[in-house]
Design an enzyme around this catalytic site. Structure first.
Site, PDB file in Angstrom:
ATOM      1  N   TYR A 183       0.836  -1.205   0.000  1.00  0.00           N
ATOM      2  CA  TYR A 183       0.000   0.000   0.000  1.00  0.00           C
ATOM      3  C   TYR A 183       0.867   1.249   0.000  1.00  0.00           C
ATOM      4  O   TYR A 183       2.029   1.223   0.407  1.00  0.00           O
ATOM      5  CB  TYR A 183      -0.943   0.009   1.208  1.00  0.00           C
ATOM      6  CG  TYR A 183      -0.262   0.205   2.550  1.00  0.00           C
ATOM      7  CD1 TYR A 183      -0.045   1.484   3.063  1.00  0.00           C
ATOM      8  CD2 TYR A 183       0.144  -0.883   3.317  1.00  0.00           C
ATOM      9  CE1 TYR A 183       0.562   1.665   4.295  1.00  0.00           C
ATOM     10  CE2 TYR A 183       0.744  -0.713   4.552  1.00  0.00           C
ATOM     11  CZ  TYR A 183       0.950   0.572   5.037  1.00  0.00           C
ATOM     12  OH  TYR A 183       1.556   0.755   6.257  1.00  0.00           O
ATOM     13  N   CYS A 184       0.280   2.348  -0.466  1.00  0.00           N
ATOM     14  CA  CYS A 184       0.925   3.653  -0.444  1.00  0.00           C
ATOM     15  C   CYS A 184      -0.173   4.712  -0.314  1.00  0.00           C
ATOM     16  O   CYS A 184      -1.332   4.388  -0.085  1.00  0.00           O
ATOM     17  CB  CYS A 184       1.791   3.870  -1.680  1.00  0.00           C
ATOM     18  SG  CYS A 184       0.904   3.727  -3.250  1.00  0.00           S
ATOM     19  N   THR A 185       0.169   5.975  -0.484  1.00  0.00           N
ATOM     20  CA  THR A 185      -0.775   7.059  -0.208  1.00  0.00           C
ATOM     21  C   THR A 185      -2.008   7.020  -1.099  1.00  0.00           C
ATOM     22  O   THR A 185      -3.138   6.960  -0.631  1.00  0.00           O
ATOM     23  CB  THR A 185      -0.079   8.422  -0.350  1.00  0.00           C
ATOM     24  OG1 THR A 185       1.089   8.446   0.473  1.00  0.00           O
ATOM     25  CG2 THR A 185      -1.018   9.550   0.049  1.00  0.00           C
ATOM     26  N   CYS A 190       2.379   1.937  -5.741  1.00  0.00           N
ATOM     27  CA  CYS A 190       2.084   0.498  -5.680  1.00  0.00           C
ATOM     28  C   CYS A 190       1.767  -0.095  -7.040  1.00  0.00           C
ATOM     29  O   CYS A 190       2.020  -1.272  -7.282  1.00  0.00           O
ATOM     30  CB  CYS A 190       0.920   0.250  -4.726  1.00  0.00           C
ATOM     31  SG  CYS A 190       1.373   0.469  -3.005  1.00  0.00           S
ATOM     32  N   ILE A 212      -4.202   4.545   0.677  1.00  0.00           N
ATOM     33  CA  ILE A 212      -4.703   4.879   2.010  1.00  0.00           C
ATOM     34  C   ILE A 212      -5.804   5.927   1.926  1.00  0.00           C
ATOM     35  O   ILE A 212      -6.775   5.895   2.689  1.00  0.00           O
ATOM     36  CB  ILE A 212      -3.553   5.415   2.892  1.00  0.00           C
ATOM     37  CG1 ILE A 212      -2.359   4.465   2.878  1.00  0.00           C
ATOM     38  CG2 ILE A 212      -4.025   5.642   4.321  1.00  0.00           C
ATOM     39  CD1 ILE A 212      -1.048   5.122   3.275  1.00  0.00           C
TER      40      ILE A 212
END
Length: 328
Positions: A183-185, A190, A212
């Site tokens: 996961y990333c922002t 990703c 996220i």
């Protein structure tokens, strides 16, 4: 009270012809409508965060959706009281996400349109978090993780995203035979990183679709199992994610107390992102180490116009002196 500003987070991997000219034209349009923000444009696509009032952001979204290949671009929208940016930047780069591999070249890079990990909805990702046989990997920079992260997620021993592929290679035996979700922002990192993992031979790779930012807005999961806040690359710095049982996980660089306030180290040649209270920022001259506190170009010292006598006094209060050996 209604919030007057909208912040748009978005990306899209799509071929852009004459991307340098596209970036110049895009900047001109953004300035013409008074939009603020930061956008990267590359041959492989576009990635940006922008802010403005309702009318301005609506004009921008309509404009982007009118561009060839961008009709379905997904905007993630936050409502805020203040602008998230002070200026407008649109820059051309060779890639919107660079993996940082020594054997990486732009002609043989990962194309997320061809190779990427399986998309997981917020509900599916939450289930993965609760599955003891699934490895959850945070793909962001270290300071992003330290402010907030998913419960149980692995924090790679890296400073920034570009170091992650090598870290995964070095730890391959720990993950190769397991299901891995990343996961990333907002999802842009990703998309490419999960594709790289697939190319490396990982058989079961998933990614949080929309990042996220989407997880925190999902009406079903409501950000549950996220601890702390989400780091964002604009004036807000930190935003809420968990709307069920929020917690603070950030720790003050100097004394370890709970903290969610980021500053840059006062030494411009260090510039490390550190969590600290205003009190400790003043106490330690915003220097993450003795060397940074006494650096001749310490920005905290110059901004506050501290005399040498005042610097010596503050150093003495923490058991240091100007002429002691550096501790880094």
């Amino acid at each position: 009270m209604a919030k007057d500003i909208r912040v748009l987070l978005y990306y899209l991997y799509t071929p852009i012809e004459n991307a340098e000219q596209f970036a110049a034209d895009h900047l001109a349009f953004c300035k013409s409508i008074g939009l603020k923000g930061r956008i990267l444009v590359a041959d492989e696509g576009i990635n940006g965060t922008v802010s403005g009032d309702y009318e301005t952001t609506q004009k921008y979204m309509d404009y982007v959706h009118s561009l060839p290949g961008m009709e379905e671009l997904w905007f993630k929208i936050d409502e805020e009281n203040e602008q998230a940016f002070k200026k407008m930047f649109v820059r051309y780069k060779k890639e919107i996400v660079h993996l940082g591999l020594e054997d990486n070249d732009f002609d043989n890079d990962i194309n997320p349109l061809e190779t990427t990990g399986a998309y997981l909805s917020p509900k599916e990702f939450k289930e993965a978090l609760l599955d003891k046989d699934t490895v959850v990997l945070d793909t962001r920079n270290d300071y992003e993780y330290d402010l907030g992260h998913f419960r149980g997620a692995i924090r790679p021993d890296i400073r920034n995203f570009r170091e992650l592929p090598q870290w995964v290679r070095d730890n391959k035996e720990k993950f190769m035979d397991k299901r891995v979700v990343v996961y990333c922002t907002g999802g842009v990192r990703c998309e490419k990183f999960s594709g790289w993992m697939v190319r490396e031979g990982y058989k079961d790779v998933g990614q949080l679709h929309g990042g996220i930012a989407t997880y925190g807005k999902d009406p079903e999961v409501q950000g549950e199992l996220w601890d702390g806040k989400m780091y964002v690359f604009d004036e807000r710095i930190a935003v809420d994610v968990n709307h069920v049982n929020p917690t603070i996980v950030g720790k003050d660089w100097f004394d370890g107390t709970p903290c969610e306030r980021y500053v840059n180290c006062g030494n411009p040649f260090c510039n490390r992102r550190i969590l600290t209270s205003e009190e400790n920022e003043d106490k330690y001259l915003r220097g993450c180490s003795h060397e940074c506190r006494v650096h001749p170009r310490n920005r905290y010292v110059s901004k506050n116009e501290l005399t040498q006598a005042e610097v010596i006094e503050r150093l003495a209060a923490i058991g240091e002196s100007l002429d002691q050996a550096a501790t880094v």
